[in-house]
Write an enzyme that holds these catalytic residues in place. Structure first.
Site, mmCIF file in Angstrom:
data_model
loop_
_atom_site.group_PDB
_atom_site.id
_atom_site.type_symbol
_atom_site.label_atom_id
_atom_site.label_comp_id
_atom_site.label_asym_id
_atom_site.label_seq_id
_atom_site.Cartn_x
_atom_site.Cartn_y
_atom_site.Cartn_z
ATOM 1 N N LYS A 245 2.187 7.463 4.138
ATOM 2 C CA LYS A 245 1.509 6.139 4.143
ATOM 3 C C LYS A 245 1.067 5.591 5.438
ATOM 4 O O LYS A 245 1.094 4.562 5.886
ATOM 5 C CB LYS A 245 2.406 5.013 3.468
ATOM 6 C CG LYS A 245 2.892 5.331 2.079
ATOM 7 C CD LYS A 245 3.925 4.259 1.724
ATOM 8 C CE LYS A 245 5.381 4.589 1.862
ATOM 9 N NZ LYS A 245 6.379 3.624 1.085
ATOM 10 N N PRO B 270 0.863 -1.339 0.250
ATOM 11 C CA PRO B 270 0.159 -0.091 0.245
ATOM 12 C C PRO B 270 0.780 1.284 0.116
ATOM 13 O O PRO B 270 1.770 1.431 0.768
ATOM 14 C CB PRO B 270 -0.938 0.096 1.152
ATOM 15 C CG PRO B 270 0.071 -1.133 2.022
ATOM 16 C CD PRO B 270 0.525 -1.723 1.198
ATOM 17 N N GLU B 271 0.528 2.273 -0.700
ATOM 18 C CA GLU B 271 1.271 3.584 -1.009
ATOM 19 C C GLU B 271 0.271 4.451 -0.829
ATOM 20 O O GLU B 271 -0.956 4.350 -0.254
ATOM 21 C CB GLU B 271 1.983 3.639 -2.377
ATOM 22 C CG GLU B 271 3.061 2.556 -2.604
ATOM 23 C CD GLU B 271 3.791 2.743 -3.855
ATOM 24 O OE1 GLU B 271 4.060 3.902 -4.117
ATOM 25 O OE2 GLU B 271 4.211 1.439 -4.351
#
Length: 451
Positions: A60, A2-3
């Site tokens: 993030k 996940p970014e």
């Protein structure tokens, strides 16, 4: 992994579905690696009865603001994900929870039930995430140590150019540095540099104003568009590298689900092919190659992303040098320029690429290391038995049983060829038996014995 777009999608899901609702019950996993600095019972007690008033994000990282502190914060790591039961939230390759799976998932680290019956869970299969309970998450590490958010606090083109001119490290390593710009991860960095036509190893200080303008534009467009479509890859532009960087053939949109469901990302993103073997991945008909930049595997298109200035000369001259070590951190990006002309950035041995017969082998296609270990233990036992037999034969002929050193030259039992044995032997530790050393033949000798 996940970014920024994926974490922002999770934040929006909470904002749209959970604000104003009271926490009726919470369950915190007994996992000290993920739940940082507080016991599960104390964490649960701090949440119960509180009302969710906002959801925030920087880079993030995300945190949920309650009607009174402390607040739960989430560092998503490699596979962190937010799921709300009955609500469609972007799923990630390594953390997707199917509808028929148990709820909450066995990978749940924090489960919350709200007073209207809605339930949400933060899951992490890989256990690289961190869940904390903080009085003011924005003023505490790691959030307080982050650079400007790539979406909420973008640099102007002039600010970016001035910042780059002071940095002598590779451009990809720099934009991956969360203290420089927060929220940019590996796939975004590859995409941004591809669209700006900048080589990942180009020194930041040598980037021209024109290149900086292209970088600023692509960074803004990739981030904004990804967030605008809620990290829904089906709505990513068709000319993005994203679609090709994971090894899918151009135009094939339904082969693999990656990141934010890349099967729906536009077919010309480099993303889809970036993990394919060198020489096998293409975007818009152009070959994708792979090197290490900023300590990360990086996909780029050599035909479009070329080193410039003094580095361009190094690329040509050093292309003939096949020997170098693989980058381990950002400071080694400059050294990696020497490998650009190699085969996809693969590391060559310091002996100039000469192959040696390995003592231990594992199948490259297997994910189970235990199988390889068991096979090697069996080989060790066979070799040890053969060594004992040879020692007994020497003893019978008057030799010393404890001395296993063979003569300098020896005849092959089948071909009669002489071969050097003394210089090609290695002492290795016999697995499972401390203090016992044996000699394992390598090279030509090993091939003779196999016969």
């Amino acid at each position: 992994m996940p970014e920024l777009p994926e974490v922002e999608a999770a934040r929006r899901a909470i904002e749209e579905n959970c604000l104003g609702k009271k926490i009726k019950r919470s369950v915190v996993a007994d996992d000290a690696k993920v739940i940082d600095g507080i016991s599960p019972s104390d964490f649960e007690a701090s949440l119960t009865g509180k009302t969710i008033v906002a959801a925030h994000r920087k880079g993030k990282n995300m945190w949920i603001q309650l009607d009174s502190p402390p607040f739960p914060s989430f560092q998503f790591g490699m596979a962190g994900a937010i799921y709300i039961k009955g609500v469609a939230v972007t799923k990630y390759k390594r953390s997707a929870v199917n509808d028929d799976d148990e709820w909450p998932s066995k990978y749940s680290k924090l489960f919350i039930e709200l007073d209207d019956g809605l339930e949400l869970s933060f899951t992490d299969k890989r256990r690289f995430a961190k869940v904390r309970l903080l009085q003011n998450p924005a003023s505490a590490p790691p959030i307080s140590e982050l650079g400007p958010d790539a979406l909420l606090e973008p640099m102007t083109e002039e600010e970016l150019f001035k910042s780059l001119s002071k940095k002598k490290i590779g451009i990809k390593a720099l934009i991956l540095d969360q203290s420089f710009i927060s929220g940019v991860g590996n796939w975004i960095a590859d995409e941004v540099l591809y669209q700006a036509r900048i080589h990942p190893l180009q020194s930041a200080a040598t980037i021209s104003k024109e290149q900086c303008g292209a970088l600023h534009k692509s960074l803004k467009e990739v981030i904004r568009h990804s967030v605008k479509v809620n990290a829904d890859s089906s709505r990513f532009p068709v000319d993005w590298l994203f679609h090709s960087r994971w090894g899918k053939k151009p135009g094939n949109l339904n082969a693999v689900e990656v990141g934010a469901d890349s099967s729906q990302f536009p077919s010309n993103w480099i993303f889809h092919n970036r993990e394919k073997k060198p020489g096998k991945a293409f975007v818009d008909g152009k070959k994708i190659e792979y090197i290490s930049a900023g300590g990360r595997t990086s996909a780029y298109v050599p035909e479009l992303q070329k080193l410039s200035g003094e580095q361009a000369g190094k690329e040509v001259v050093q292309g003939k040098n096949k020997s170098s070590k693989k980058s381990r951190d950002e400071s080694e990006d400059e050294e990696n320029v020497k490998n650009v002309k190699g085969k996809g950035g693969k590391k060559r041995s310091e002996s100039g690429g000469k192959k040696k017969t390995p003592v231990k082998r594992k199948s490259s296609s297997s994910d189970n290391d235990d199988d390889g270990d068991e096979e090697e233990e069996e080989k060790d036992e066979v070799e040890e038995t053969n060594d004992d037999k040879r020692a007994k034969e020497k003893k019978q002929k008057g030799g010393k049983a404890g001395n296993k050193k063979p003569p300098a030259k020896k005849k092959s039992p089948e071909s009669g060829d002489e071969f050097e044995e003394e210089e090609e032997e290695k002492k290795v530790q016999v697995k499972g038996k401390k203090g016992v050393a044996k000699k394992v033949p390598t090279g030509r000798q090993a091939k003779k014995r196999v016969k």
